[in-house]
Write a protein that holds these residues in place. Structure first.
Motif, PDB file in Angstrom:
ATOM      1  N   ARG A 159       0.844  -1.121   0.127  1.00 19.93           N
ATOM      2  CA  ARG A 159      -0.162  -0.124  -0.064  1.00 19.93           C
ATOM      3  C   ARG A 159       0.845   1.159  -0.260  1.00 19.93           C
ATOM      4  NH1 ARG A 159      -5.892   0.060   2.795  1.00 19.93           N
ATOM      5  NH2 ARG A 159      -6.643  -1.402   1.619  1.00 19.93           N
ATOM      6  N   SER A 163       0.322   3.943  -3.045  1.00 21.56           N
ATOM      7  CA  SER A 163       0.030   5.221  -2.716  1.00 21.56           C
ATOM      8  C   SER A 163       0.914   6.204  -3.222  1.00 21.56           C
ATOM      9  CB  SER A 163       0.017   5.404  -1.199  1.00 21.56           C
ATOM     10  OG  SER A 163      -1.144   4.711  -0.580  1.00 21.56           O
ATOM     11  N   ARG A 167       0.469   8.985  -6.272  1.00 23.83           N
ATOM     12  CA  ARG A 167       0.547  10.423  -5.985  1.00 23.83           C
ATOM     13  C   ARG A 167       1.710  11.003  -6.582  1.00 23.83           C
ATOM     14  NH1 ARG A 167      -2.169  14.936  -4.602  1.00 23.83           N
ATOM     15  NH2 ARG A 167      -1.033  16.248  -3.180  1.00 23.83           N
ATOM     16  N   TYR A 174      -5.817  12.774  -3.050  1.00 24.87           N
ATOM     17  CA  TYR A 174      -5.759  11.711  -2.003  1.00 24.87           C
ATOM     18  C   TYR A 174      -7.262  10.951  -2.190  1.00 24.87           C
ATOM     19  CZ  TYR A 174      -1.838  14.211   0.003  1.00 24.87           C
ATOM     20  OH  TYR A 174      -0.600  14.824   0.370  1.00 24.87           O
ATOM     21  N   ILE A 177      -7.042   8.304  -4.949  1.00 25.31           N
ATOM     22  CA  ILE A 177      -6.125   7.159  -4.275  1.00 25.31           C
ATOM     23  C   ILE A 177      -6.835   6.328  -3.312  1.00 25.31           C
ATOM     24  CG2 ILE A 177      -4.219   6.439  -3.158  1.00 25.31           C
ATOM     25  CD1 ILE A 177      -2.832   9.017  -4.224  1.00 25.31           C
ATOM     26  N   VAL A 188      -4.686   6.906   3.325  1.00 21.56           N
ATOM     27  CA  VAL A 188      -3.691   7.362   2.277  1.00 21.56           C
ATOM     28  C   VAL A 188      -2.502   8.203   2.689  1.00 21.56           C
ATOM     29  CG1 VAL A 188      -3.585   8.566  -0.054  1.00 21.56           C
ATOM     30  CG2 VAL A 188      -5.328   6.701   0.404  1.00 21.56           C
TER      31      VAL A 188
END
Length: 207
Positions: A159, A163, A167, A174, A177, A188
């Protein structure tokens, strides 16, 4: 076997018809309209969706699967197949782009579970001492740095890596995501904070 759509993404070229419909070029239509036309069986509209987002989806797949291009192609092909089949039930609660990324993210996670973790060579993370570099060596320094970053990314928990990629590389919000990863904005933000800290530590020798 790689589908023509995925092959087009990999090469950066996807053949689409230039025929105008209703006085507008299909390539200029909004994602939502393309999705609706695709849901009605318009393959040209779906090809345009792939052309718009395919490169980013493929880039994400490759990084999430540790640089395994064949596995990334398989994951992308499976995700695009599911997208084509499920577009008639797509309700537009998220953007088409976010929805496509979520399909790809799920396929990458499934494939990663099947393959298991990828071994990492820590030697790649060690930078070349400045006094040991000849002028020709410096020409490949950018490539070495990119390779080291790829290795460092591969060390991150799933993760955190996802993330960071969504990004920092894809520039998603955010909220987007969180939608893609099926979590909250707060989670996140936390994953990104830890990913940046871990990458800074892993890439210390390259500063």
């Amino acid at each position: 076997m790689v589908s023509p759509a995925v092959e087009g993404v990999r090469s950066g070229v996807l053949a689409t018809s230039s025929e105008a419909r209703g006085g507008e070029q299909l390539s200029l239509r909004a994602d939502a309209l393309l999705a609706r036309r695709s849901a009605l069986g318009d393959r040209q509209a779906f090809a345009e969706l792939v052309q718009r987002h395919g490169a980013a989806l493929y880039r994400y797949s490759v990084r999430m699967l540790g640089g395994a291009h064949h596995a990334a192609e398989d994951a992308l092909q499976e995700a695009l197949t599911k997208a084509w089949l499920h577009l008639p039930s797509f309700r537009g609660e998220a953007s088409v782009k976010t929805w496509l990324f979520r399909l790809v993210a799920n396929e990458c996670l499934t494939m990663r579970r099947r393959r298991g973790p990828t071994a990492v060579d820590d030697k790649v993370l060690v930078s070349i001492p400045a006094d040991a570099r000849s002028e020709p060596d410096t020409m490949s320094l950018a490539t070495d740095l990119r390779d080291a970053l790829d290795v460092a990314l591969g060390e991150l928990p799933w993760r955190q890596r996802a993330s960071w990629m969504l990004r920092e590389v894809e520039g998603l919000s955010y909220e987007e995501i969180a939608e893609i990863l099926g979590t909250s904005v707060a989670v996140v933000r936390g994953q990104l904070h830890r990913a940046r800290a871990n990458l800074a530590f892993r890439m210390e020798d390259w500063r």
